[in-house]
Enzyme design. Structure first.
Site, PDB file in Angstrom:
ATOM      1  N   ASP A  43       0.373  -1.392   0.073  1.00 25.38           N
ATOM      2  CA  ASP A  43      -0.196  -0.263   0.083  1.00 25.38           C
ATOM      3  C   ASP A  43       0.679   1.365  -0.598  1.00 25.38           C
ATOM      4  OD1 ASP A  43       0.849  -0.172   2.775  1.00 25.38           O
ATOM      5  OD2 ASP A  43      -0.853   0.851   3.518  1.00 25.38           O
ATOM      6  N   SER A  44       2.182   1.062   0.396  1.00 18.20           N
ATOM      7  CA  SER A  44       3.434   2.288   0.125  1.00 18.20           C
ATOM      8  C   SER A  44       3.356   2.758  -2.068  1.00 18.20           C
ATOM      9  CB  SER A  44       4.177   2.089  -0.037  1.00 18.20           C
ATOM     10  OG  SER A  44       4.381   0.653  -0.679  1.00 18.20           O
ATOM     11  N   ASP A  82      -0.534  -6.137  -0.522  1.00 18.35           N
ATOM     12  CA  ASP A  82      -1.369  -5.392   1.285  1.00 18.35           C
ATOM     13  C   ASP A  82      -3.069  -5.406   1.296  1.00 18.35           C
ATOM     14  OD1 ASP A  82       0.646  -5.164   2.917  1.00 18.35           O
ATOM     15  OD2 ASP A  82       1.501  -3.318   1.846  1.00 18.35           O
ATOM     16  N   LYS A 112      -1.186  -9.660   3.077  1.00 15.45           N
ATOM     17  CA  LYS A 112      -0.008  -8.921   4.162  1.00 15.45           C
ATOM     18  C   LYS A 112      -1.430  -8.021   5.000  1.00 15.45           C
ATOM     19  CE  LYS A 112       3.164  -5.851   3.812  1.00 15.45           C
ATOM     20  NZ  LYS A 112       3.244  -4.796   4.744  1.00 15.45           N
ATOM     21  N   GLU A 114      -1.147  -5.528   8.716  1.00 15.80           N
ATOM     22  CA  GLU A 114      -0.311  -5.346   9.679  1.00 15.80           C
ATOM     23  C   GLU A 114      -0.876  -5.156  10.847  1.00 15.80           C
ATOM     24  OE1 GLU A 114       0.904  -0.686   9.965  1.00 15.80           O
ATOM     25  OE2 GLU A 114       1.110  -1.022   6.687  1.00 15.80           O
ATOM     26  N   GLU A 181       9.405  -4.025  10.280  1.00 24.44           N
ATOM     27  CA  GLU A 181      10.370  -2.839   9.886  1.00 24.44           C
ATOM     28  C   GLU A 181      10.106  -1.871  10.600  1.00 24.44           C
ATOM     29  OE1 GLU A 181       7.167  -1.034   7.342  1.00 24.44           O
ATOM     30  OE2 GLU A 181       8.713   0.582   7.018  1.00 24.44           O
TER      31      GLU A 181
HETATM   32  O1  KIV Z   1       3.492  -1.764   1.303  1.00 26.98           O
HETATM   33  C1  KIV Z   1       4.934  -1.980   1.841  1.00 26.98           C
HETATM   34  O2  KIV Z   1       5.314  -1.675   0.353  1.00 26.98           O
HETATM   35  C2  KIV Z   1       5.471  -2.292   2.976  1.00 26.98           C
HETATM   36  C3  KIV Z   1       6.863  -2.701   2.606  1.00 26.98           C
HETATM   37  C4  KIV Z   1       7.362  -1.295   2.727  1.00 26.98           C
HETATM   38  C5  KIV Z   1       7.127  -4.214   3.171  1.00 26.98           C
HETATM   39  O3  KIV Z   1       4.988  -2.861   3.281  1.00 26.98           O
END
Ligand code: KIV
Length: 275
Positions: A43-44, A82, A112, A114, A181
Site C-alpha cells: 500500500d506504499s 497489502d 499482508k 499489519e 519493519e
Molecule cells: O507497503 C509496503 O510497500 C510495505 C513494505 C515496505 C514492507 O509494506
C-alpha cells in the site's frame, strides 16, 4: 517454471535468503519478476505513485487494479497484496470478505496485513479459511497517526517483549512469513532466531531470513528515502536527462527522423500523381 507459492516462501527459511521487492505496475513487475522470490503490491503505492502523505487513503479497489497488472505481468514470483487501512481491522468477517475479494479478483498468492497480538484472531480466521497471510510488525505505516510519526521500534530492551509477543502471535495465527519493519537490529535478529516462519526485514537486520525494499526507492525514483534504503541507481536523473534530450530534439526538429515516420505506398503516390 511455475509461480512460487506462499508455502515455497515459508520453506526457504534456513535455506537461502529470500529476495522481495515491491511492484505496483506491469512494467516494473515484468522487469524484476526473474530476480527474486516475492513481489509485494504494497500500500506504499499510495505515497510512491499517488503522492499521498501516508498510506491511509489507499482503497481496496486501488490495490486490486494494481495487483491485477502485477500478477498478469509476472510468471515466477509469489505475489502478495497489502490489505489497506480500514479493510480488515473492524471484524474478522470484513477481513475475510476483503481478502477473498482481493484473491478472487487478482489471482494473487496471499495478502499482508499489519499488526501482531491485536491481529491474532484475524490472522487465524483468514489462514483457517485458506487465505495465506503475511504479517507485518514493528513500524506499522498504517499506524503513523497514532504513533505520531515513523518511529523505529525496540531501541530500549524493555520494549522487546511486546515485539517478540507480536511475532509469536503472527506465527501462531498461521502466517507464512512476517515483515519486520523499522526495528533495532538486535531485536530483529532475536525475533528471526525465535520464529519458525521466515522474517522479511526492511530497516531491520541482515540476519532476517529475507529482505524487502520499495523498488522505486532503490531505483532512485522517490525523492525522500529513509536511511535503510540503498540506492542502486538514480533513475530520476536518467529520466530527466532523456526527457531533456527529447525536448532538445523536438525544438531542433531532429525528432522525428525519417526512421520514425511512415512513407506512402509507391502505388498510392503514382495514383495520387495521376489525379
Ligand atoms: O507497503 C509496503 O510497500 C510495505 C513494505 C515496505 C514492507 O509494506
Amino acid at each position: 517454471m511455475r509461480r512460487k507459492s506462499s508455502a515455497d516462501i515459508k520453506g526457504l527459511k534456513g535455506k537461502m535468503p529470500i529476495v522481495c521487492l515491491t511492484a505496483y505496475t506491469a512494467p516494473i513487475a515484468r522487469a524484476i519478476d526473474d530476480v527474486g522470490d516475492l513481489l509485494l503490491v504494497g500500500d506504499s503505492l499510495g505515497m510512491v505513485l499517488y503522492d499521498y502523505e501516508n498510506t491511509l487513503p489507499v482503497t481496496v479497489d486501488q490495490m486490486i487494479e494494481h495487483s491485477k497488472s502485477v500478477v498478469k505481468a509476472s510468471k515466477k514470483s509469489c505475489v502478495i497484496v497489502d490489505l489497506p487501512f480500514g479493510s480488515y481491522e473492524e471484524s474478522v468477517d470484513k477481513a475475510f470478505m476483503n481478502a477473498a475479494r482481493v484473491m478472487k479478483e487478482t489471482n494473487c498468492n496471499g495478502v499482508k496485513l499489519e499488526g501482531g497480538q491485536s491481529m491474532f484472531n484475524t490472522i487465524k480466521y483468514l489462514t483457517s479459511r485458506s487465505v495465506p497471510v503475511m504479517g507485518h510488525i514493528g513500524l506499522q505505516p498504517q499506524s503513523v497517526l497514532l504513533d505520531g510519526g515513523y518511529k523505529v521500534k525496540g531501541k530500549n530492551k524493555f520494549d522487546w517483549q511486546k515485539y517478540i509477543d507480536d511475532a509469536l502471535a503472527v506465527e501462531e495465527g498461521g502466517a507464512f512469513s512476517v515483515v519486520l519493519e523499522g526495528m533495532a537490529e538486535p531485536l530483529a535478529a532475536e525475533i528471526t532466531s525465535i520464529l519458525k516462519i521466515p522474517t522479511i526485514g526492511i530497516g531491520a537486520s541482515p540476519k532476517c531470513d529475507g529482505q524487502i525494499l520499495v523498488t522505486e526507492d532503490m531505483l532512485g525514483l522517490t525523492n525522500v528515502a529513509p536511511k535503510f534504503v540503498k540506492k542502486y541507481t538514480n533513475l530520476d536523473k536518467l529520466i530527466k536527462n532523456s526527457a531533456s534530450q527529447y525536448a532538445q530534439d523536438v525544438r531542433n526538429r531532429v525528432f522525428p527522423g525519417s526512421e520514425h515516420t511512415y512513407e506512402m505506398n509507391a502505388q498510392i503516390i503514382k495514383n495520387k500523381g495521376n489525379d
